[in-house]
Design an enzyme around this catalytic site. Structure first.
Site, PDB file in Angstrom:
ATOM      1  N   SER A   1     -47.777 -13.105   1.650  1.00 55.13           N
ATOM      2  CA  SER A   1     -46.483 -13.288   2.011  1.00 55.13           C
ATOM      3  C   SER A   1     -46.377 -13.753   3.333  1.00 55.13           C
ATOM      4  O   SER A   1     -47.342 -13.874   4.268  1.00 55.13           O
ATOM      5  CB  SER A   1     -45.633 -11.996   2.122  1.00 55.13           C
ATOM      6  OG  SER A   1     -44.510 -11.851   3.001  1.00 55.13           O
TER       7      SER A   1
ATOM      8  N   TYR B   1     -45.515  -3.757   5.733  1.00 55.44           N
ATOM      9  CA  TYR B   1     -45.665  -4.771   4.654  1.00 55.44           C
ATOM     10  C   TYR B   1     -46.458  -6.027   4.627  1.00 55.44           C
ATOM     11  O   TYR B   1     -47.411  -6.252   4.021  1.00 55.44           O
ATOM     12  CB  TYR B   1     -44.217  -5.212   4.168  1.00 55.44           C
ATOM     13  CG  TYR B   1     -44.004  -6.203   3.074  1.00 55.44           C
ATOM     14  CD1 TYR B   1     -44.115  -5.883   1.910  1.00 55.44           C
ATOM     15  CD2 TYR B   1     -43.691  -7.402   3.546  1.00 55.44           C
ATOM     16  CE1 TYR B   1     -44.226  -7.009   0.719  1.00 55.44           C
ATOM     17  CE2 TYR B   1     -43.810  -8.524   2.662  1.00 55.44           C
ATOM     18  CZ  TYR B   1     -43.853  -8.297   0.977  1.00 55.44           C
ATOM     19  OH  TYR B   1     -43.923  -9.072   0.299  1.00 55.44           O
TER      20      TYR B   1
ATOM     21  N   ARG C   1     -33.065 -19.494   8.506  1.00 62.13           N
ATOM     22  CA  ARG C   1     -34.495 -19.189   8.479  1.00 62.13           C
ATOM     23  C   ARG C   1     -35.095 -19.935   7.236  1.00 62.13           C
ATOM     24  O   ARG C   1     -36.210 -20.570   7.043  1.00 62.13           O
ATOM     25  CB  ARG C   1     -34.630 -17.772   8.622  1.00 62.13           C
ATOM     26  CG  ARG C   1     -36.155 -17.331   8.363  1.00 62.13           C
ATOM     27  CD  ARG C   1     -36.159 -16.006   8.874  1.00 62.13           C
ATOM     28  NE  ARG C   1     -37.869 -15.592   8.586  1.00 62.13           N
ATOM     29  CZ  ARG C   1     -38.245 -14.795   7.252  1.00 62.13           C
ATOM     30  NH1 ARG C   1     -37.068 -14.549   6.363  1.00 62.13           N
ATOM     31  NH2 ARG C   1     -39.074 -14.522   7.027  1.00 62.13           N
TER      32      ARG C   1
END
Length: 280
Positions: free
Chosen positions: A119, A144, A182
């Site tokens: 990620s 995370y 974003r």
């Protein structure tokens, strides 16, 4: 890009974890056309299981269930786990213990290739003014993000120590179009991420690689030249959706911390630091 045709796509057993999640749901129909006979795995069976697809229920925290899912597999696309920030126990079990179980059972089963869904949150504390490559020091923005940095490191271990072919995709945000300002920098279309899956499944030159999961976005914060070296030719362009993204951003309002960093609200959540002391 493809391997010898004597090992055709149809002869491979590809296991797809997290098949019932958001990315899994968006990409499965595209993958099924390329790789008939996908083996889908999740804790919950997909509602739209298609002819030719097989479902194997597996909880990543249970090694025996993971072993059953990857038995006989040539390759694994590992999207399974907790997909957003959560408490430590939740992240530990789903994304760290679960990720270890996946790599270890894949090794024992003789799996050749693993694609790990990392990620952008593994590097979320880089400022938006910076353009970064895949070789930067990880700067996770959350528990995370830490779990994704762990998965990248674990993938490197299994590539170097055990010979698995591992591709880590630092995924931005997958969807039909970017949802805010974003995401104009980090958006990737379902079609483009499937193209990256194909590279991870087939390219003969990969041993261990980190690639960014991002489309051809003019505002991108990431140098994805390695993916392009491997043949990646993204078709999606976030600029085509700028008006929608900016309109949605206007509804959200400013975030004094998140607007500074690539990880957005993941950086501002629980933030107690001075912004001048955060990030590199």
């Amino acid at each position: 890009m493809t391997e010898d045709k004597s090992r055709s796509d149809q002869s491979r057993r590809i296991v797809f974890t997290g098949a019932s999640g958001g990315i899994g749901t968006m990409t499965r129909p595209l993958l099924a056309r390329l790789y008939p006979g996908l083996v889908l795995s999740d804790r919950v069976e997909p509602k739209d299981l298609q002819p030719g697809e097989t479902f194997v229920k597996a909880d990543l925290t249970r090694p025996d269930e993971v072993a059953a899912a990857v038995k006989g597999a040539h390759s694994v696309i590992h999207l399974g786990g907790h997909s957003v920030e959560g408490g430590w126990d939740q992240i530990l079990n789903a994304n760290i213990i679960g990720c270890y179980n996946l790599f270890e059972e894949a090794r024992k089963a003789g799996v050749k290739r693993v694609i790990f869904a990392s990620s952008n949150h593994a590097v979320g504390f880089y400022p938006r003014r910076c353009k970064i490559g895949t070789d930067v020091t990880v700067r996770p923005d959350s528990r995370y993000g830490v779990s994704k940095a762990f998965g990248e490191a674990l993938g490197a271990l299994y590539a170097d120590k055990h010979g698995l072919i591992v591709t880590c995709l630092r995924i931005g945000n997958v969807g039909p179009r970017p949802l805010d300002a974003r995401r104009l920098s980090i958006w990737i279309s379902p079609e483009d991420i499937v193209q990256l899956f194909r590279i991870g499944l087939e390219h003969p030159d990969i041993r261990y690689d980190i690639l960014y999961g991002v489309s051809d976005n003019a505002a991108s914060w990431w140098d994805n030249s390695r993916a392009r070296q491997l043949g990646y030719r993204p078709a999606g362009k976030a600029e085509d959706h700028r008006a929608h993204a900016e309109a949605e951003q206007a509804k959200i309002g400013p975030d004094p911390v998140g607007d500074l960093f690539q990880g957005g609200t993941f950086t501002s959540a629980e933030f107690t630091n001075d912004v001048k002391r955060a990030g590199p």
